[in-house]
Motif scaffolding. Structure first.
Motif: not given
Length: 66
Positions: A41-66
């Motif tokens: 549960k403690r480890n689930l609290r922490k944020a993590t970086t997304m794997h590069s293969t999934d990140a491409k799709r998400i980056a397109r959705l949040i193109a203008y978010v800083k």
């Protein structure tokens, strides 16, 4: 061609780091917590970086978010 719109649902769930990586939060932290160990549960609290293969799709959705 009109501007691309930010996907507001994705913008609330993901952030971009300064280097352009996508940060996301862990799933499985909302209920049925009794059987999960404190360490898990403690480890689930922490944020993590997304794997590069999934990140491409998400980056397109949040193109203008800083």
């Amino acid at each position: 061609m009109p501007k691309m719109k930010t996907h507001r649902g994705a913008a609330k769930r993901f952030k971009k780091t300064a280097t352009g990586k996508i940060v996301c939060y862990h799933a499985y932290k909302s209920h049925i917590l009794e059987k999960k160990s404190p360490k898990r549960k403690r480890n689930l609290r922490k944020a993590t970086t997304m794997h590069s293969t999934d990140a491409k799709r998400i980056a397109r959705l949040i193109a203008y978010v800083k």
